[in-house]
Design an enzyme around this catalytic site. Structure first.
Site: not given
Length: 584
Positions: A376, A398-399, A420, A488
């Site tokens: 993250q 990520q993120d 994500d 998701r």
């Protein structure tokens, strides 16, 4: 799996033993001010409670009255946490004599009081200088989030009486701010995941039941109204023609519209930032510090071309109506490399964060270069209400883009990431954007969205409208090894819709990915409407109860600018191009 979100918290280091350094004197002063301001809010709230309860309770006492008890029962029957609802209302003298409208007011008051007490008790923890860095990051996140929630609930309380009557723009405001307070609570507690400490225990105890209290306020206020598709009604006021194309949205005034369409070099900015010294300041941090608090007019900060790497820049809640203008994507670049590997919560990894209402930015790049192995690592976090991000790059892994809370609009942006990489719980629309999946670590799956709507009455979700879903060159060469999914479900009522977008062939035919087995598959709302391209076929899509192939324009229109974020009421004044309905 190696790419699990771990809540919003990241992963703490179990071997960390060294205490953090002592608080600087300025931080101590800030904390003292926070405690005093919290006490002031709490005192005002308590006085309001006493006056309200006294007026209603004169001569009535707390004797049971079957008719009035039915009012409480009827009110709380709409909530998800009915016992807590009843206990909350009965704790206030006068509740037994209150009508339904007054019970709504009492519920909001009680919730505000609860958050004020939680902020006060959390601010009073005395050994902050001895916290390990990971614990300190989670603790600081909670203080900021609780403070933001007290402000949001105060604003909601000030409008609740009007909003209950008009069921229009004010209604949308109240639901937005309640939704934001709940999201803040969840972000606070998520930050302490995988941490074992006395600080965590104190914080969790301080905020106990607060999320459920906000949920009850949402249910009581909205009446739990849903249409036949199961999508909570955001507002019922008469809308503009949803097929109308606006050059700029109407929630922006004429001056803001002009600013978004005017060349940067001809704008009379309040502050100019230039690395070469040919401006007001050399750093963005100095410019933010100089910007006024609670500004009622647009305050413009022009950041000239250059690569600016500064320490976690933030436009805080009190910095309202701030506008950043750069020289263009890839020219004005705000960059950083913080990640959860630095013992930070995901919330605190953001290279740039904006929580002040009315935040606007155009023609800039936000980057987090930590890389996929650092997990993250946020490039841009936005939590300000009525925020606009126009013609910007958001680049990370990520993120990358944290659309945390409140109402947001992105237009003509390029967003890059792996896992994500568009996540959060705002009510947000991305329109005419390019969304690039990039090559992740080995064995990882790529997921574009992770939406964390927790409550069915929150008006939040991610709407991706008329965008292009693309693969970067490195992923294109090996896309068979790295499946890409549309999203998701991070939380139980996760909500994401793709409409009229062009999907490349890197999108997996199943479309969507589970979070953890059957979790949320029957409570989420995932929709696809009139998309095109090699990856848009729905024949092999997952068959979850919460997945919808949208065929109705009425249902699809609920996720447009006009209806989902009431954008026709506030976007025009920003000057950003947009279309309010389904048509481009």
């Amino acid at each position: 799996m190696g790419y699990n979100r771990l809540g919003a918290s990241g992963r703490s280091d179990p071997n960390q033993k060294e205490p953090a350094t002592s608080l600087p004197e300025q931080q101590k002063k800030t904390k003292t001010k926070l405690i005093l301001s919290t006490l002031a809010v709490l005192v005002v709230a308590v006085v309001c409670f006493a006056i309200f309860a006294g007026i209603r309770a004169l001569g009535a006492g707390r004797h049971h009255n079957p008719k009035l008890t039915q009012e409480i029962s009827r009110t709380c029957s709409k909530s998800q946490y009915q016992n807590l609802c009843i206990d909350t209302l009965l704790d206030f003298p006068g509740a037994l004599t209150a009508n339904e409208q007054e019970l709504i007011h009492i519920s909001f008051n009680a919730t505000l009081q609860g958050f004020s007490k939680a902020l006060y008790s959390s601010s009073s923890i005395s050994y902050t200088n001895k916290m390990p860095p990971r614990v300190r990051s989670a603790y600081d996140s909670c203080l900021e989030l609780l403070d933001d929630s007290v402000d949001a609930l105060s604003r909601a309380l000030s409008l609740v009486a009007i909003a209950s009557e008009d069921n229009g723009e004010h209604h949308s405001d109240v639901v937005t701010w309640l939704s934001s307070a709940m999201t803040n609570h969840d972000t606070c507690t998520d930050g302490f995941e995988e941490i074992s400490s006395g600080v965590k225990d104190q914080i969790i105890e301080a905020v106990k039941d607060l999320s459920e209290m906000v949920s009850n306020c949402l249910a009581i206020f909205s009446g739990n109204v849903k249409d036949l598709s199961g999508v909570p009604v955001v507002n019922n006021r008469k809308l503009l023609n949803t097929e109308e194309t606006e050059e700029f949205p109407k929630w922006l005034n004429r001056g803001d519209r002009e600013l978004l369409g005017t060349p940067a070099t001809t704008i009379q900015a309040d502050i100019t930032v230039s690395k070469d010294g040919n401006g007001t300041f050399k750093t963005i941090a100095e410019a933010i510090k100089k910007a006024p608090e609670h500004s009622s007019r647009r305050f413009v900060i022009y950041v000239k071309s250059g690569r600016y790497e500064e320490e976690n820049l933030k436009v805080g809640r009190k910095k309202t109506n701030i506008m950043f203008i750069g020289d263009g994507k890839g020219k004005t670049v705000i960059t950083g490399g913080k990640s959860i590997a630095n013992d930070l919560t995901t919330f605190h990894t953001a290279t740039f964060a904006a929580t002040g209402a009315g935040f606007i930015v155009r023609d800039m790049t936000f980057e987090n270069y930590a890389g996929p192995a650092k997990h993250q690592a946020v490039a841009l976090r936005v939590g300000g209400d009525h925020a606009v991000v126009y013609r910007c790059n958001v680049i990370g892994y990520q993120d990358a883009l944290y659309v945390h809370s409140n109402r947001q609009f992105f237009r003509e942006c390029d967003i890059y990431g792996t896992v994500d990489f568009i996540f959060g719980n705002a009510a947000v629309i991305l329109q005419s954007c390019n969304i690039y999946a990039r090559k992740p670590m080995p064995q990882q799956k790529i997921t574009i969205t992770a939406q964390n709507r927790k409550d069915p009455n929150q008006n939040t979700g991610i709407s991706i409208h008329a965008c292009k879903l693309l693969a970067t060159a490195d992923l294109e060469a090996s896309k068979g090894s790295y499946p890409t999914y549309l999203g998701r479900p991070w939380k139980l009522y996760s909500r994401v819709v793709y409409m009229m977008s062009d999907m490349g062939d890197h999108i997996n035919p199943q479309g969507w990915l589970e979070w953890n087995g059957p979790f949320a598959l029957d409570t989420l709302y995932y929709g696809e409407y009139m998309n095109r391209g090699a990856g848009s076929g729905t024949g092999q899509r997952i068959k979850w109860p919460g997945y919808h192939i949208i065929t109705s324009t009425v249902e699809a229109s609920k996720f447009t600018v006009a209806q989902f974020i009431s954008g026709s009421a506030w976007l025009p004044s920003t000057g950003v191009s947009f279309f309010s309905g389904l048509s481009q």
